[in-house]
Design a protein around this motif. Structure first.
Motif, PDB file in Angstrom:
ATOM      1  N   MET A 292     -39.405   8.140 -40.121  1.00 27.35           N
ATOM      2  CA  MET A 292     -38.822   9.033 -41.314  1.00 27.35           C
ATOM      3  C   MET A 292     -37.363   9.804 -40.798  1.00 27.35           C
ATOM      4  SD  MET A 292     -41.740  11.982 -42.053  1.00 27.35           S
ATOM      5  CE  MET A 292     -42.338  12.880 -40.835  1.00 27.35           C
ATOM      6  N   LEU A 293     -37.498  10.467 -40.691  1.00 28.55           N
ATOM      7  CA  LEU A 293     -35.528  10.828 -40.808  1.00 28.55           C
ATOM      8  C   LEU A 293     -34.961   9.946 -40.187  1.00 28.55           C
ATOM      9  CD1 LEU A 293     -35.677  14.856 -39.640  1.00 28.55           C
ATOM     10  CD2 LEU A 293     -35.482  13.528 -41.562  1.00 28.55           C
ATOM     11  N   LEU A 294     -35.132   9.545 -38.867  1.00 28.73           N
ATOM     12  CA  LEU A 294     -33.833   8.091 -38.276  1.00 28.73           C
ATOM     13  C   LEU A 294     -34.227   7.802 -39.611  1.00 28.73           C
ATOM     14  CD1 LEU A 294     -32.409   6.783 -36.048  1.00 28.73           C
ATOM     15  CD2 LEU A 294     -34.955   6.384 -35.623  1.00 28.73           C
ATOM     16  N   ALA A 295     -35.558   6.627 -40.102  1.00 26.63           N
ATOM     17  CA  ALA A 295     -34.844   5.959 -41.173  1.00 26.63           C
ATOM     18  C   ALA A 295     -33.783   6.417 -42.587  1.00 26.63           C
ATOM     19  CB  ALA A 295     -36.488   4.877 -41.972  1.00 26.63           C
ATOM     20  N   GLY A 296     -34.489   7.664 -42.761  1.00 24.67           N
ATOM     21  CA  GLY A 296     -33.412   7.959 -44.157  1.00 24.67           C
ATOM     22  C   GLY A 296     -31.772   8.322 -43.562  1.00 24.67           C
ATOM     23  N   VAL A 297     -31.935   8.905 -42.002  1.00 29.21           N
ATOM     24  CA  VAL A 297     -30.426   9.164 -41.565  1.00 29.21           C
ATOM     25  C   VAL A 297     -29.496   8.019 -41.600  1.00 29.21           C
ATOM     26  CG1 VAL A 297     -28.826  10.549 -40.714  1.00 29.21           C
ATOM     27  CG2 VAL A 297     -30.893  11.253 -40.984  1.00 29.21           C
ATOM     28  N   LEU A 298     -30.292   6.639 -41.472  1.00 22.81           N
ATOM     29  CA  LEU A 298     -29.454   4.890 -40.786  1.00 22.81           C
ATOM     30  C   LEU A 298     -28.771   5.089 -42.518  1.00 22.81           C
ATOM     31  CD1 LEU A 298     -31.300   3.425 -38.292  1.00 22.81           C
ATOM     32  CD2 LEU A 298     -29.372   4.385 -38.229  1.00 22.81           C
ATOM     33  N   CYS A 299     -29.953   5.143 -43.099  1.00 20.39           N
ATOM     34  CA  CYS A 299     -29.331   5.069 -44.796  1.00 20.39           C
ATOM     35  C   CYS A 299     -28.290   5.661 -45.105  1.00 20.39           C
ATOM     36  CB  CYS A 299     -31.023   4.912 -44.890  1.00 20.39           C
ATOM     37  SG  CYS A 299     -31.693   3.383 -45.051  1.00 20.39           S
ATOM     38  N   VAL A 300     -28.147   6.748 -44.809  1.00 12.98           N
ATOM     39  CA  VAL A 300     -26.985   7.732 -45.354  1.00 12.98           C
ATOM     40  C   VAL A 300     -25.392   6.753 -45.409  1.00 12.98           C
ATOM     41  CG1 VAL A 300     -26.088  10.039 -44.775  1.00 12.98           C
ATOM     42  CG2 VAL A 300     -28.477  10.015 -45.349  1.00 12.98           C
ATOM     43  N   LEU A 324     -24.485  -0.433 -55.784  1.00 15.76           N
ATOM     44  CA  LEU A 324     -26.175  -1.520 -55.944  1.00 15.76           C
ATOM     45  C   LEU A 324     -27.075  -0.814 -54.245  1.00 15.76           C
ATOM     46  CD1 LEU A 324     -28.534  -3.057 -57.311  1.00 15.76           C
ATOM     47  CD2 LEU A 324     -28.278  -4.717 -55.602  1.00 15.76           C
ATOM     48  N   VAL A 325     -26.290  -1.441 -53.616  1.00 12.59           N
ATOM     49  CA  VAL A 325     -26.838  -0.643 -52.011  1.00 12.59           C
ATOM     50  C   VAL A 325     -26.755   0.954 -51.856  1.00 12.59           C
ATOM     51  CG1 VAL A 325     -25.690  -1.252 -49.551  1.00 12.59           C
ATOM     52  CG2 VAL A 325     -25.865  -3.314 -51.307  1.00 12.59           C
ATOM     53  N   ALA A 326     -25.436   1.885 -52.374  1.00 12.42           N
ATOM     54  CA  ALA A 326     -25.948   2.850 -51.687  1.00 12.42           C
ATOM     55  C   ALA A 326     -27.233   3.087 -53.139  1.00 12.42           C
ATOM     56  CB  ALA A 326     -24.835   3.603 -52.348  1.00 12.42           C
ATOM     57  N   GLY A 327     -26.908   3.328 -54.518  1.00 12.05           N
ATOM     58  CA  GLY A 327     -28.407   3.670 -54.335  1.00 12.05           C
ATOM     59  C   GLY A 327     -29.498   3.556 -54.587  1.00 12.05           C
ATOM     60  N   MET A 328     -30.216   1.856 -53.436  1.00  9.20           N
ATOM     61  CA  MET A 328     -30.966   1.408 -52.466  1.00  9.20           C
ATOM     62  C   MET A 328     -31.148   2.735 -51.229  1.00  9.20           C
ATOM     63  SD  MET A 328     -31.390  -2.340 -52.569  1.00  9.20           S
ATOM     64  CE  MET A 328     -32.691  -2.250 -52.202  1.00  9.20           C
ATOM     65  N   SER A 329     -30.250   3.115 -50.423  1.00 10.46           N
ATOM     66  CA  SER A 329     -30.357   3.808 -49.732  1.00 10.46           C
ATOM     67  C   SER A 329     -30.429   5.788 -50.332  1.00 10.46           C
ATOM     68  CB  SER A 329     -29.285   3.676 -49.128  1.00 10.46           C
ATOM     69  OG  SER A 329     -28.605   2.164 -48.636  1.00 10.46           O
ATOM     70  N   ILE A 330     -29.764   5.361 -51.038  1.00 12.54           N
ATOM     71  CA  ILE A 330     -30.588   6.748 -51.418  1.00 12.54           C
ATOM     72  C   ILE A 330     -31.465   7.364 -51.795  1.00 12.54           C
ATOM     73  CG2 ILE A 330     -29.691   9.234 -53.332  1.00 12.54           C
ATOM     74  CD1 ILE A 330     -26.536   7.836 -53.191  1.00 12.54           C
ATOM     75  N   GLU A 331     -32.149   6.425 -52.456  1.00 15.28           N
ATOM     76  CA  GLU A 331     -33.648   6.736 -52.234  1.00 15.28           C
ATOM     77  C   GLU A 331     -33.967   6.488 -51.413  1.00 15.28           C
ATOM     78  OE1 GLU A 331     -35.455   7.751 -55.377  1.00 15.28           O
ATOM     79  OE2 GLU A 331     -33.270   8.045 -55.487  1.00 15.28           O
ATOM     80  N   VAL A 332     -33.591   5.887 -50.226  1.00 14.83           N
ATOM     81  CA  VAL A 332     -34.731   5.693 -48.888  1.00 14.83           C
ATOM     82  C   VAL A 332     -34.349   7.056 -48.701  1.00 14.83           C
ATOM     83  CG1 VAL A 332     -34.535   4.955 -46.361  1.00 14.83           C
ATOM     84  CG2 VAL A 332     -34.917   3.256 -48.985  1.00 14.83           C
ATOM     85  N   PHE A 333     -33.173   8.024 -48.171  1.00 12.25           N
ATOM     86  CA  PHE A 333     -33.668   9.121 -47.611  1.00 12.25           C
ATOM     87  C   PHE A 333     -33.952   9.916 -48.151  1.00 12.25           C
ATOM     88  CE2 PHE A 333     -31.770  12.848 -47.972  1.00 12.25           C
ATOM     89  CZ  PHE A 333     -31.311  13.216 -46.597  1.00 12.25           C
ATOM     90  N   GLY A 334     -34.115   9.989 -49.332  1.00 13.01           N
ATOM     91  CA  GLY A 334     -34.188  11.007 -50.503  1.00 13.01           C
ATOM     92  C   GLY A 334     -36.106  11.272 -50.203  1.00 13.01           C
ATOM     93  N   VAL A 335     -36.984  10.138 -50.489  1.00 13.05           N
ATOM     94  CA  VAL A 335     -38.545  10.111 -50.099  1.00 13.05           C
ATOM     95  C   VAL A 335     -38.408  10.416 -48.646  1.00 13.05           C
ATOM     96  CG1 VAL A 335     -40.218   8.842 -49.888  1.00 13.05           C
ATOM     97  CG2 VAL A 335     -38.603   7.960 -51.736  1.00 13.05           C
ATOM     98  N   ALA A 336     -38.072  10.410 -47.569  1.00 11.66           N
ATOM     99  CA  ALA A 336     -37.931  10.500 -46.786  1.00 11.66           C
ATOM    100  C   ALA A 336     -37.983  11.444 -46.132  1.00 11.66           C
ATOM    101  CB  ALA A 336     -36.674   9.155 -45.387  1.00 11.66           C
ATOM    102  N   TRP A 337     -36.714  12.211 -47.004  1.00  6.29           N
ATOM    103  CA  TRP A 337     -36.314  13.950 -46.441  1.00  6.29           C
ATOM    104  C   TRP A 337     -37.650  13.989 -47.507  1.00  6.29           C
ATOM    105  CZ3 TRP A 337     -33.613  16.876 -43.911  1.00  6.29           C
ATOM    106  CH2 TRP A 337     -33.558  18.075 -44.649  1.00  6.29           C
TER     107      TRP A 337
END
Length: 443
Positions: A292-300, A324-337
């Motif tokens: 989860m952290l690897l996926a989240g940090v890659l999305c930063v 749009l892409v940045a907004g999606m990535s922030i949510e992926v990181f937020g949930v993973a975190w």
């Protein structure tokens, strides 16, 4: 057998009473708070203030938020978290109500607004760690990803809708009424959160609260300092949040004025960011990354795209795509975190750890905003934007060098008919008192 014609809504088994109350109250306060951000700026202008005064009122809220966050986290781990949340909501309701009355009666002065904003920031400092600790302790590991995604979807939807409604209401009725709606939202949320059910057995033993508040803060710091993945990402975001805020709140409007056609196109780009938040939340309803952290940090890494798009002065459609892409990535990181904190942090220390996380996230934002102008003067507007993008990429690459970030895995997979729950401790597959039963475990 008669068919079930009950109109009572059906919720998933994991969405217990406490989770529904937390999600509903967060949606209500999100609607009000996002609108209040718009209204407070127009209230300052209505009172004869300018850009500096708007910044002063905003800073008056941020400073006590930073100052009291760590204390708020310690208090939330010593007392029932839902009571801390209710008290903070009541303080916000009173401060915003007074703000609204002063604006509606034409008696508001800049110093009034600054003081009331400071009270609001103080309430937020106590509320945020308690809320995060309560949410994390209410969710079972097997459903954590979906629950956090649903929660964040509601909050983001409220933010997008609240800001849009506030703009229309400010134009139609004035900022005072929007502030009054925000005060009402806080009061409603306090009532909802007062209904949270907490088992007496889940409360922290009084003997454990005899230590000093400073001792509790030290204990929380040890939890953070002992985990490289945790303090590494907190340090990363202390800078990333600052440069992203500078790019979007200071540089973005300037580029929009010079190259994009003004406030309208910039508003469309910001709307695309909000849409990305919602799409990212929908994605995380189904995707449960094993690492989860690897996926989240890659999305930063995509967080750097808006600054780079502004630096290149790309046309509005391409800028909106980057947002749009940045907004999606922030949510992926937020949930993973949130999944990582839920899994790895002891329940009785959740709010203190959340406070250090919040402190790192917001403490550098005022500094970033203050340095944005001098940086643009020194390096040029577009040079400063490239600097924002470059710092985001550099810090994210640095965090990926930490083995704990790359290797941390979810541990809630079924093991011999049992599910591994928070902290990797096995629990029965059908636990009692979990989120499906409508109770929460609160320190």
């Amino acid at each position: 057998m008669k068919p079930d014609i009950s109109l009572r809504p059906r919720f998933p088994d994991w969405a217990g009473r406490n989770f529904r109350l937390l999600a509903a109250s967060a949606f209500v306060t999100g609607l009000g708070a996002s609108g209040a951000m718009v209204a407070s700026a127009f209230a300052v202008l209505q009172a004869g203030g300018g850009g500096t005064d708007i910044g002063l009122v905003a800073a008056a809220r941020t400073v006590p938020l930073v100052v009291f966050l760590l204390i708020g986290g310690a208090v939330a781990d010593r007392l029932p978290r839902h009571r801390v949340m209710v008290a903070a909501n009541c303080l916000n309701a009173v401060s915003q109500g007074l703000f609204a009355v002063l604006v509606l009666t034409g008696r508001a002065e800049i110093w009034h607004m600054a003081v009331l904003s400071a009270l609001g920031g103080t309430g937020q400092a106590f509320f945020a760690p308690a809320n995060e600790g309560m949410l994390l302790s209410t969710v079972e590991s097997a459903h954590a990803s979906r629950a956090f995604a649903v929660f964040r979807l509601g909050v983001n939807g409220a933010n997008v809708g609240g800001a849009a409604l506030a703009g229309a209401l400010v134009a139609f009725a004035g900022p005072g009424w929007v502030l009054a709606v925000d005060a009402t939202c806080f009061a409603v949320a306090a009532g909802l959160r007062a209904l949270l059910r907490v088992s007496p057995a889940a409360l922290r033993d009084p003997a454990e609260r005899r230590g000093s508040l400073l001792g509790d803060l030290r204990d929380g710091w040890r939890e953070v300092a002992s985990r490289r993945w945790l303090w590494g990402i907190v340090v990363q975001f202390s800078v990333v949040n600052a440069v992203i805020t500078a790019a979007e709140s200071v540089y973005g409007p300037l580029v929009a004025r010079e190259h994009l056609g003004g406030a309208g196109p910039w508003g469309a780009a910001l709307a695309a960011f909000g849409a990305g938040n919602l799409l990212g939340g929908l994605l995380m309803l189904r995707w449960r990354p094993r690492r989860m952290l690897l996926a989240g940090v890659l999305c930063v890494f995509p967080f750097s795209l808006p600054a780079a798009a502004l630096a290149l002065a790309l046309p509005v459609p391409l800028l909106a795509g980057a947002m749009l892409v940045a907004g999606m990535s922030i949510e992926v990181f937020g949930v993973a975190w949130m999944m990582a904190l839920h899994q790895e942090i002891p329940e009785d220390k959740l709010s203190r750890v959340a406070a250090y996380d919040w402190f790192g996230s917001v403490s550098m934002i005022p500094i970033g905003a203050a340095l944005a102008g001098p940086a643009a003067d020194t390096f040029g507007l577009y040079g400063a934007l490239w600097g924002c993008a470059g710092l985001t990429v550099l810090l994210t690459g640095g965090v990926l060098t930490l083995p704990e970030v790359r290797r941390l895995r979810r541990v809630d997979e079924p093991e011999g008919g049992r599910t591994v729950a928070r902290g990797g401790q096995p629990t029965p597959k059908e636990p009692s008192g979990g989120i499906g039963e409508g109770t929460a475990s609160v320190s």
